[in-house]
Design a protein around this motif. Structure first.
Motif: not given
Lengths: 335, 326, 298
Positions: A162, A189-195, A198, A219, A223, A264, B50, B220, B258, B260-262, B272
């Motif tokens: 936030m 964190d990744v999930t927050i980073q994704a937010q 976006e 990465g 984006e 991945l 996380e 991974r 979540s 980031p794409r490679e 999200i």
């Protein structure tokens, strides 16, 4: 491309930094142009000079550092000729900034809303009541729930994600021409980073802002940006558009970096590591800064830094592999 | 390969939060809230989540660097949970840790050789001269050449320091290593070196890893089994390859999407998550994740799902995933 | 004074010192004081021998010329009311003052550092008890406390050193405790734990060395304080008893005859000031030299 389209232009920028052991070039002759509405990513590892580069553009260098050569033009205006006061005004109005740790970027003693409103009052001459409405609007734009009550909250009351949103709102407040974001999602964190990524992407599309995005993470860069500048040892290794970076990298460093990162989809368990260490500011090698770790290095690489060569698809690369002295090449500041 | 080396049952680690509420009693923070783990010898087991999910606390509780509140920990037939000071020290010869920050995990006033030889001396495994020889050998294995072992840590870069940290952990020939985010403080080009080193050493020293990380791409690459943690609990556990080909828990899916794409044109359907991770001092009722879950039902608000096997070696703690897989 | 880590590594202590003239002078003054203290006995005049014929003689470069003079050496700094040579008394007084302050600092350091380490590392009830004692001692004015104790156990060289030592440990304890609380958060302490180090080994091998800088600095600064405290006690007649001279004692005697013999107060006063100033400057220099922010930092 015509001159009008270029918003930010950096020419032969050299920033020196003084340490206990002497003076070193943190940024070592960097050239680039950034078109209006585009997003440029600057990728580099620790000590590559990427943060010093963004600080040089912002005029926020620490006391021990100074720009020794080169020019920085924003919309044709030479930023290096500005006084401190004028620079501050430009930073508030024309350049928005987003930093890594939003907690330290806010004053803990004032509410989030007041801090954002402050810049609106100051730079856009809005009245208090007008500013409040505008700020609440902005907070809503960056996806903060209950913007009316968040307006009156203090920075420590917000979570990291936030706070970063509020920081983005603050950067957007005076409708700047360019936003400089230095590792804006690294602490999240990744999930927050994704937010947040976006959000930044949407904002860039909607508002057509120009963005300079500094990150160590390929990465994250993939984006969000249109073109990428890979820096190493204070110098630009490669400046290319984002698709070419991933599918058609030119510089041996870029190639090695792409292979070294775990993904991945990597096959097999072994990573293609780059041997050696990232050079520190004080122990940068002569010639091309990457030559001690480069598999394709020749004797020439250790002696003389390669000039920037322009390949087809307007890829700019600084590597002797692509530069043949006799052919038309050399320092090409205008891309 | 199938011999169990570590078994953790219903491990709970609660902390007392310092800030007291108005009504006196402050709620305890449930950093680790009932975890079961079984790790086989030779495995590399990944613990993912996380920040604040309790993955580091789990690692430290297993080594009893943090005193767990309850549960049982069994390492190679020995009870870690009830071990007294003396037997705990003996156990620590065989259970070691690699830390996240290579800058603060080395004593700045000790020479590298002394740092690496110290475990041998503490455990009286070697005379000082022998200890130095052994330490040099391990350092050499980890890529620190003989010529620089008399230097101080500050003279080394981050990647080299992490090699020293690894050498210190290996010098007593442990069988089990907790690696807590061992590469997250390092540059990308150095991360690969250290990850490769860890994999080489696993074969050479026949090690078992508990590999703690927030980075799914890294996990991974270096693990063969994986458990995802959320708010002190394991929400999904599977073989790494199974997990990455199809995670079942909604949180695992969101986490994976979540990343980031490679490549820039990789088509990624992103889930999200809204909102933030709730406080571990006051976790939600029912399923911990229901406050952020895109799929939650009434049942999720009331009943906390158990971690239940859905196929061989694959367990999920979700009411919905169970239904869909049956 | 800003001393960078690199300079320190390359040039060593003296290399850095010569670049700081003030600190260099302070070192020289202290060195002279130590030489004076060590060789006080070799001074040709006797500090204790009274000669009422030569009482309150002003500073002079000429030897006493009257018959039966106790000394054939000139009273360079004059004599006191009992006709004792002031130069000899000051030299001996420096020795006593340095000895008392040195030993009291050593006592304070041993007690304070030990309690500080224990308090910071163990924490809990032990920490609470030690810190409440520290608070209580700190709330009492140091000199008042010392006066009370000396009054109870009686004056004397050793007693004064003990009293000063056992009242001066609190700052050591507080400082070291604070450092321990900071240092124990570094992961090399957790690492020491995980390789099986005992608590005592962690305290001595891993924590104590990180606090040495701050301990040394505080020791220097405390030593300056101790000299003043000893002088205060002697001035009040509670220090080292007569006839042994101390800087404070000489000053106490001097006040009765100040208008007749200014030199008895001025010379020991100046020397006391010079020594304390030097010690404080050296303390500041050491603080910069051992800048503790280095521990665990990048």
């Amino acid at each position: 491309m015509s001159e009008q389209e270029i918003l930010l232009s950096v020419r032969n920028l050299r920033t020196l930094i003084k340490t206990a052991n002497g003076t070193f070039s943190a940024v070592d002759g960097v050239n680039f142009d950034l078109e209006k509405g585009k997003a440029l990513g600057i990728v580099g590892e620790s000590g590559s000079g990427k943060t010093m580069l963004s600080m040089s553009i912002l005029g926020l260098l620490p006391q021990t550092a100074r720009i020794s050569e080169g020019e920085v033009f924003l919309n044709g205006e030479d930023l290096r000729t500005l006084s401190k006061k004028e620079y501050k005004k430009i930073r508030g109005k024309k350049i928005g900034t987003i930093f890594q740790e939003p907690l330290t970027s806010f004053d803990p003693l004032y509410t989030i809303g007041d801090q954002i409103a402050e810049s609106l009052k100051h730079h856009c001459g809005l009245k208090r009541s007008e500013a409040r409405i505008k700020v609440i609007e902005l907070l809503e734009t960056v996806g903060i729930p209950r913007p009316e009550s968040v307006y009156d909250e203090f920075p420590f009351q917000l979570s990291g994600g936030m706070r970063q949103r509020a920081m983005i709102a603050m950067a957007l407040a005076p409708s700047p021409e360019i936003i400089i974001a230095d590792e804006p999602t690294t602490a999240l964190d990744v999930t927050i980073q994704a937010q947040i990524l976006e959000l930044l992407k949407d904002l860039q599309k909607e508002r057509n802002v120009t963005v300079l995005f500094v990150s160590h993470d390929l990465g994250v860069i993939a984006e969000i940006v249109d073109e990428v500048m890979v820096v190493y040892g204070g110098q630009v290794m490669e400046h290319t558009d984002v698709n070419n970076l991933f599918y058609n990298p030119a510089h041996p460093y870029t190639k090695a970096l792409l292979k070294a990162r775990p993904t991945l989809t990597t096959e097999g368990k072994r990573l293609r590591a780059i041997a050696g260490q990232v050079p520190s500011l004080e122990a940068r090698p002569s010639g091309c800064p990457f030559h001690p770790r480069c598999e394709q290095a020749t004797e020439k690489c250790s002696k003389k830094a390669p000039p920037m060569t322009v390949l087809e698809n307007s890829i700019r690369v600084a590597c002797w592999l692509y530069c043949h002295e006799n052919e038309k090449s050399g320092e090409q500041p205008n891309v | 390969m199938c011999e169990e080396i570590l078994s953790v049952k219903d491990l709970k680690t609660y902390f007392n939060s310092r800030t007291s509420t108005f009504l006196g009693k402050s709620p305890s923070i449930r950093a680790v809230d009932g975890i079961n783990l079984s790790i086989n010898a030779g495995e590399s087991f990944g613990l993912v989540g996380e920040s604040g999910c309790g993955k580091s606390t789990t690692g430290r509780s297993i080594l009893r660097l943090i005193q767990p509140t309850s549960g049982s920990i069994n390492f190679a037939g020995r009870d870690v949970m009830t071990a007294d000071k003396k037997s705990l020290r003996t156990l620590r010869r065989e259970m070691q840790m690699i830390f996240q920050d290579p800058y603060s995990s080395l004593n700045p006033r000790m020479r590298v050789l002394d740092i690496v030889a110290e475990p041998l001396i503490v455990h009286r495994l070697a005379k000082p001269s022998e200890a130095a020889t052994k330490a040099k050998k391990v350092l050499d294995h980890c890529g620190i050449p003989d010529g620089s072992v008399q230097r101080f840590p500050r003279e080394f870069s981050g990647g080299q320091r992490q090699r020293i940290v690894i050498a210190r952990a290996l010098v007593t020939r442990p069988r089990f290593i907790v690696a807590d985010e061992p590469v997250s403080a390092l540059d990308v080009s150095i991360q690969a070196q250290i990850l490769n080193l860890l994999q080489d050493l696993r074969d050479e020293y026949s090690l078992t890893y508990l590999f703690i990380s927030h980075d799914l791409a890294i996990v991974r690459t270096v693990t063969n089994r994986i458990a995802v943690m959320y708010l002190g609990k394991i929400v999904e556990q599977a073989d790494t390859s199974v997990f990455f080909s199809g995670p079942l828990h909604p949180y695992s899916r969101a986490l994976l999407s979540s990343v980031p794409r490679e490549t820039p044109d990789e088509d990624k359907k992103r889930i999200i998550l809204t909102g933030n991770i709730p406080s571990a001092a006051n976790p939600p009722k029912g399923c911990n994740f229901h406050t952020r879950c895109p799929l939650f039902t009434e049942k999720c608000k009331k009943i906390a799902p158990e971690l239940i096997p859905v196929s061989k070696g694959h367990s999920v703690a979700c009411h919905l995933a169970l239904k869909s897989s049956k | 004074m800003e001393i960078t880590k690199t300079k320190r590594r390359e040039k060593g202590y003296f290399g850095v010192l010569v670049k700081h003239p003030l600190a260099l002078i302070a070192h020289i003054i202290l060195l002279l004081a130590v030489i004076a203290a060590v060789f006080a006995n070799f001074f040709p005049a006797d500090a204790l021998e009274q000669d009422l014929m030569s009482s309150l003689l002003p500073p002079t470069l000429h030897a006493d010329s009257f018959p039966g003079a106790a000394s054939s050496f000139p009273h360079i700094l004059g004599t006191d009311s009992l006709g004792r040579d002031l130069t000899a008394r000051i030299l001996l007084a420096i020795r006593i003052s340095l000895l008392v302050s040195f030993f009291s600092v050593v006592i304070a350091m041993i007690v304070g550092v030990t309690l500080g380490l224990v308090s910071g590392y163990i924490g809990g009830a032990v920490d609470n008890v030690i810190m409440r004692i520290v608070d209580a001692l700190m709330s009492l004015p140091f000199v008042v406390l010392a006066i009370a104790v000396v009054a109870a156990i009686g004056p004397g060289l050793i007693n004064v050193a003990l009293v000063l030592g056992f009242t001066g440990w609190v700052t050591f304890a507080k400082l070291v405790r604070g450092e321990v609380l900071r240092i124990r958060e570094y992961s090399f302490i957790e690492a020491a734990n995980s390789i099986g180090c005992s608590s005592i080994r962690i305290l001595i091998k891993h924590i104590l060395p990180q606090t040495m800088g701050i301990i040394l600095v505080n020791a220097t600064l405390t030593m300056g304080q101790m000299i003043v405290s000893e002088a205060t006690l002697s001035f009040l007649g509670l220090g080292v008893p007569a006839p042994t001279p101390t800087l404070g004692g000489i000053l106490a005697d001097a006040q009765q005859t100040f208008f007749a013999a200014w030199w008895i107060m001025v010379f020991p006063g100046l020397i006391l000031m010079a020594i304390i100033l030097s010690i404080n400057i050296i303390g500041d220099f050491l603080r910069d030299y051992f800048d503790t922010s280095e521990a665990g930092s990048r």
